[in-house]
Each structure stands twice: as C-alpha cells, then as structure tokens.
Design an enzyme around this catalytic site. Structure first.
Site, PDB file in Angstrom:
ATOM      1  N   GLY A  12      -3.958   9.104  12.904  1.00 38.13           N
ATOM      2  CA  GLY A  12      -4.901   8.520  13.857  1.00 38.13           C
ATOM      3  C   GLY A  12      -6.262   9.186  13.926  1.00 38.13           C
ATOM      4  N   SER A  13      -6.664   9.892  12.866  1.00 38.49           N
ATOM      5  CA  SER A  13      -7.992  10.529  12.936  1.00 38.49           C
ATOM      6  C   SER A  13      -9.097   9.472  12.956  1.00 38.49           C
ATOM      7  CB  SER A  13      -8.191  11.542  11.804  1.00 38.49           C
ATOM      8  OG  SER A  13      -8.263  10.905  10.556  1.00 38.49           O
ATOM      9  N   ASN A  14      -8.917   8.368  12.244  1.00 41.80           N
ATOM     10  CA  ASN A  14      -9.909   7.289  12.326  1.00 41.80           C
ATOM     11  C   ASN A  14      -9.922   6.669  13.723  1.00 41.80           C
ATOM     12  OD1 ASN A  14     -11.413   6.424   9.736  1.00 41.80           O
ATOM     13  ND2 ASN A  14      -9.365   6.947   8.993  1.00 41.80           N
ATOM     14  N   LEU A  87       2.343  -5.579   8.186  1.00 37.63           N
ATOM     15  CA  LEU A  87       1.517  -6.794   8.198  1.00 37.63           C
ATOM     16  C   LEU A  87       1.457  -7.342   9.614  1.00 37.63           C
ATOM     17  CD1 LEU A  87       2.690  -8.936   5.143  1.00 37.63           C
ATOM     18  CD2 LEU A  87       0.496  -7.769   5.429  1.00 37.63           C
ATOM     19  N   HIS A 104      -9.293   0.478   3.816  1.00 39.45           N
ATOM     20  CA  HIS A 104      -8.373   0.896   2.756  1.00 39.45           C
ATOM     21  C   HIS A 104      -9.040   2.018   1.963  1.00 39.45           C
ATOM     22  CE1 HIS A 104      -4.929   0.461   0.133  1.00 39.45           C
ATOM     23  NE2 HIS A 104      -5.767   0.674  -0.870  1.00 39.45           N
TER      24      HIS A 104
HETATM   25  C1  GAR Z   1      -6.913   6.312   6.099  1.00 36.46           C
HETATM   26  O1  GAR Z   1      -7.395   6.994   4.966  1.00 36.46           O
HETATM   27  C2  GAR Z   1      -6.875   4.832   5.827  1.00 36.46           C
HETATM   28  O2  GAR Z   1      -7.865   4.377   4.944  1.00 36.46           O
HETATM   29  C3  GAR Z   1      -5.518   4.703   5.174  1.00 36.46           C
HETATM   30  O3  GAR Z   1      -4.687   5.546   5.901  1.00 36.46           O
HETATM   31  C4  GAR Z   1      -5.443   6.659   6.334  1.00 36.46           C
HETATM   32  C5  GAR Z   1      -5.137   6.883   7.811  1.00 36.46           C
HETATM   33  O4  GAR Z   1      -5.661   8.111   8.234  1.00 36.46           O
HETATM   34  N1  GAR Z   1      -5.046   3.340   5.194  1.00 36.46           N
HETATM   35  C6  GAR Z   1      -4.284   2.834   4.237  1.00 36.46           C
HETATM   36  O5  GAR Z   1      -3.910   3.486   3.287  1.00 36.46           O
HETATM   37  C7  GAR Z   1      -3.942   1.359   4.425  1.00 36.46           C
HETATM   38  N2  GAR Z   1      -3.283   0.835   3.270  1.00 36.46           N
HETATM   39  P1  GAR Z   1      -5.743   8.439   9.788  1.00 36.46           P
HETATM   40  O6  GAR Z   1      -4.386   8.081  10.399  1.00 36.46           O
HETATM   41  O7  GAR Z   1      -6.024   9.907   9.882  1.00 36.46           O
HETATM   42  O8  GAR Z   1      -6.843   7.608  10.365  1.00 36.46           O
END
Ligand code: GAR
Length: 191
Positions: A12-14, A87, A104
């Site tokens: 969940g950093s994004n 999905l 992505h």
């Molecule tokens: C992110 O890099 C995002 O692009 C990727 O998961 C990571 C989540 O990081 N998404 C995918 O691979 C979707 N197919 P986060 O939980 O630290 O935000």
C-alpha cells in the site's frame, strides 16, 4: 468534493502516497481504501491515516454486491487500483466506466496479464534483457491489464539491476506520476 476509492492487496505504499497527495486538495479526497486481505499492510496504513476502509471477500466483491454498495454509500465517484490483485466484476466496471484507473509496473503490453505482479514483473524484464522498463497507467475493464493506456513513463534497466533495484526505480515513477494522472482524470471527468 469528489471522493475516490483505492483498491489495494498488499503493502500500500502507492495508496498512502495518493492519500497524502490529495490530503491538501479542496476538490478531491481519498474517501475509502478497499482491500481483499485483512493481513495486508495497506490496512494498517488506512487506520493510521484515519481513512475509512473495507476488507472484503471474493463473495462480497463478486456475488453479494456488498463492495458495490459500500462504494455507493461512501459517495465514491472514481476508483483507483494500486497493487490490487483481483479482477473487478462487470457490474463495477460498467458502473464506473472510464472512471477506474490501474497502475502496472511495466511498459504494457509487455509483462502484463494474470499473475504478473510486483517483483515477478521486474524479474521477467531482467530475464528478457530489456534495457528499459517503466510504468503504465491505464483504464480498467473486466480483463487483466487491458484497458486504454493513459500514460507511460520509462526508466533504464542497467546490467547490474536486480528485481529489487528495478522495483525502487519503478516505484519512484509511480509516486511521481500516479497522483498527477489521477488528479487530471478526476478533474476532467464530469459526472
Ligand atoms: C506497484 O508497483 C504496482 O505497480 C504493482 O504492485 C505494486 C504495489 O506496490 N501492481 C501490479 O503489479 C499490478 N499487476 P504498493 O503496494 O507498495 O503500492
């Protein structure tokens, strides 16, 4: 005020970066964080930030309509996926047509599709010997990594890169660009 919901499955950093970005906005707010895994760190982040959250099962997403009802109850007008692994069902993709974005961690159409997530994607890029990678922000339909591309940003892949070092370059692009693209899409979409 327009309220967005973030769907995430893991760290969940994004999600936190997006919530912080809109913390000072007077037109857009993160109104809810939704997660399919009660052990995911994103749930802790939601609690710490004081953002309403909902942990749901596959059944609540796909069969009972509880996720859809939660979005409606919380006045959500836009959905953002940030590391979400399932999905979305057709009732949600139809209701939020042109109002769902995903990020992505590769330059789609390369290295997308079911099961392509996080470091798996970066390892595939390295194994293929690619010299560039990056991010793709795209609209969401009922297929994996398939909707219209809204924005792509690139970074170099050095011979010394590992999946971890490539992941941090890609994350830096995500933190910089995803909130701005969301802001632009939400602002320009009239409901
Ligand atoms: C992110 O890099 C995002 O692009 C990727 O998961 C990571 C989540 O990081 N998404 C995918 O691979 C979707 N197919 P986060 O939980 O630290 O935000």
């Amino acid at each position: 005020m327009k309220y967005i919901a973030i769907f995430a499955s893991g760290n969940g950093s994004n999600a936190e970066n997006i919530a912080n970005y809109f913390g000072s906005s007077n037109s857009i707010r993160v109104g809810a964080i939704l997660c399919n895994n009660s052990n995911a760190y994103v749930v802790e982040r939601a609690k710490n930030m004081g953002i309403p959250y909902f942990v749901f099962s596959k059944e609540q997403l796909n069969e009972t309509g509880e996720v859809s009802a939660y979005l409606h109850r919380n006045n959500i007008s836009f959905i953002v996926l940030a590391g979400f692994l399932w999905l979305l069902p057709q009732d949600i993709t139809a209701k939020y047509d042109h109002r769902i974005l995903n990020i992505h961690p590769s330059l789609l159409p390369k290295y997308g599709g079911k099961g392509m997530y996080g470091n798996k994607v970066h390892q595939a890029v390295i194994d293929a010997g690619d010299v560039v990678s990056g991010i793709t922000i795209h609209r969401v339909n009922e297929y994996y990594d398939d909707g219209d591309i809204v924005c792509q940003k690139m970074c170099t892949v050095e011979p010394t890169d590992t999946a971890e070092s490539l992941a941090s370059k890609v994350h830096a692009l995500e933190y910089e660009w995803y909130p701005k693209v969301i802001e632009n899409e939400v602002t320009n979409y009239t409901i």
